[in-house]
Scaffold this motif. Structure first.
Motif, PDB file in Angstrom:
ATOM      1  N   ARG A  21       0.820  -1.222   0.000  1.00 39.05           N
ATOM      2  CA  ARG A  21       0.000   0.000   0.000  1.00 39.05           C
ATOM      3  C   ARG A  21       0.845   1.259   0.000  1.00 39.05           C
ATOM      4  O   ARG A  21       0.435   2.291  -0.507  1.00 39.05           O
ATOM      5  N   LYS A  22       2.043   1.181   0.581  1.00 39.56           N
ATOM      6  CA  LYS A  22       2.900   2.362   0.706  1.00 39.56           C
ATOM      7  C   LYS A  22       3.904   2.493  -0.429  1.00 39.56           C
ATOM      8  O   LYS A  22       4.582   3.497  -0.533  1.00 39.56           O
ATOM      9  N   GLN A  23       4.018   1.463  -1.247  1.00 45.06           N
ATOM     10  CA  GLN A  23       5.010   1.491  -2.322  1.00 45.06           C
ATOM     11  C   GLN A  23       4.426   2.072  -3.598  1.00 45.06           C
ATOM     12  O   GLN A  23       3.213   2.194  -3.745  1.00 45.06           O
ATOM     13  N   ASP A  24       5.318   2.389  -4.524  1.00 50.36           N
ATOM     14  CA  ASP A  24       4.920   2.973  -5.805  1.00 50.36           C
ATOM     15  C   ASP A  24       4.604   1.851  -6.790  1.00 50.36           C
ATOM     16  O   ASP A  24       5.422   1.486  -7.629  1.00 50.36           O
ATOM     17  N   VAL A  25       3.424   1.282  -6.652  1.00 51.86           N
ATOM     18  CA  VAL A  25       2.947   0.227  -7.548  1.00 51.86           C
ATOM     19  C   VAL A  25       1.584   0.652  -8.085  1.00 51.86           C
ATOM     20  O   VAL A  25       0.917   1.513  -7.494  1.00 51.86           O
ATOM     21  N   ASP A  31      -5.066  -2.961  -4.840  1.00 57.84           N
ATOM     22  CA  ASP A  31      -6.410  -3.491  -4.609  1.00 57.84           C
ATOM     23  C   ASP A  31      -6.390  -5.016  -4.509  1.00 57.84           C
ATOM     24  O   ASP A  31      -7.051  -5.599  -3.647  1.00 57.84           O
ATOM     25  N   ARG A  32      -5.636  -5.654  -5.389  1.00 55.60           N
ATOM     26  CA  ARG A  32      -5.551  -7.122  -5.344  1.00 55.60           C
ATOM     27  C   ARG A  32      -4.927  -7.598  -4.035  1.00 55.60           C
ATOM     28  O   ARG A  32      -5.373  -8.589  -3.451  1.00 55.60           O
ATOM     29  N   ALA A  33      -3.908  -6.880  -3.577  1.00 55.63           N
ATOM     30  CA  ALA A  33      -3.281  -7.243  -2.306  1.00 55.63           C
ATOM     31  C   ALA A  33      -4.281  -7.115  -1.159  1.00 55.63           C
ATOM     32  O   ALA A  33      -4.342  -7.970  -0.264  1.00 55.63           O
ATOM     33  N   GLU A  34      -5.088  -6.075  -1.202  1.00 57.22           N
ATOM     34  CA  GLU A  34      -6.090  -5.882  -0.152  1.00 57.22           C
ATOM     35  C   GLU A  34      -7.161  -6.964  -0.206  1.00 57.22           C
ATOM     36  O   GLU A  34      -7.646  -7.432   0.830  1.00 57.22           O
TER      37      GLU A  34
END
Length: 151
Positions: A21-25, A31-34
């Motif tokens: 969430r904090k990285q520049d992706v 959203d997928r990670a969440e």
């Protein structure tokens, strides 16, 4: 009704997904990670889909990709569309020719030059758009006109 789809995460995996969430992706990756984290915390597919305003099939696809590919499954795979027929070196070569040679070229002449000297076939229109997008042509109009006038 099918079996409930749920993923289980280790503490390290959960922290990795949280740190995304904090990285520049891209936002899609976040959203997928969440989605994966919510599933690991006990949320049902239907509830996750409603939370993100996604289709249930999309949530299931994300969870299956995580199960099969792990962290790689969060990113988009390369597109299926047509690949560029030219390489960066080809365009740099043309820019050098335009800069060094005293004559002027139009896009059909440049396309022929590229075909004969580099064996890369591009339509004149496509070549013109590529050069224009790079800022190679049209930016120094006054200079080009003065240098190429016959004395």
């Amino acid at each position: 009704m099918g079996a409930r789809l749920r993923v289980f995460l280790t503490h390290e995996q959960d922290q990795t997904l949280l740190n995304l969430r904090k990285q520049d992706v891209p936002q899609k990756v976040k959203d997928r990670a969440e989605v994966i984290r919510l599933s690991a915390h006990g949320w049902y597919v239907e509830k996750i889909a409603a939370h993100f305003d996604w289709n249930k099939k999309t949530v299931r696809k994300v969870l299956h990709q995580w199960t099969n590919l792990g962290l790689e499954g969060l990113w988009e795979s390369p597109g299926r569309g047509g690949k560029p027929k030219w390489k960066e070196d080809d365009i740099i070569y043309l820019e050098e020719c335009l800069r060094i040679e005293p004559r002027t070229y139009n896009s059909p002449q440049l396309a022929v030059k590229l075909k004969t000297e580099r064996n890369v076939q591009l339509s004149p229109d496509r070549l013109r758009r590529v050069l224009k997008k790079r800022g190679s042509i049209g930016s120094e109009r006054g200079k080009a006109i003065k240098e190429n006038k016959t004395q």
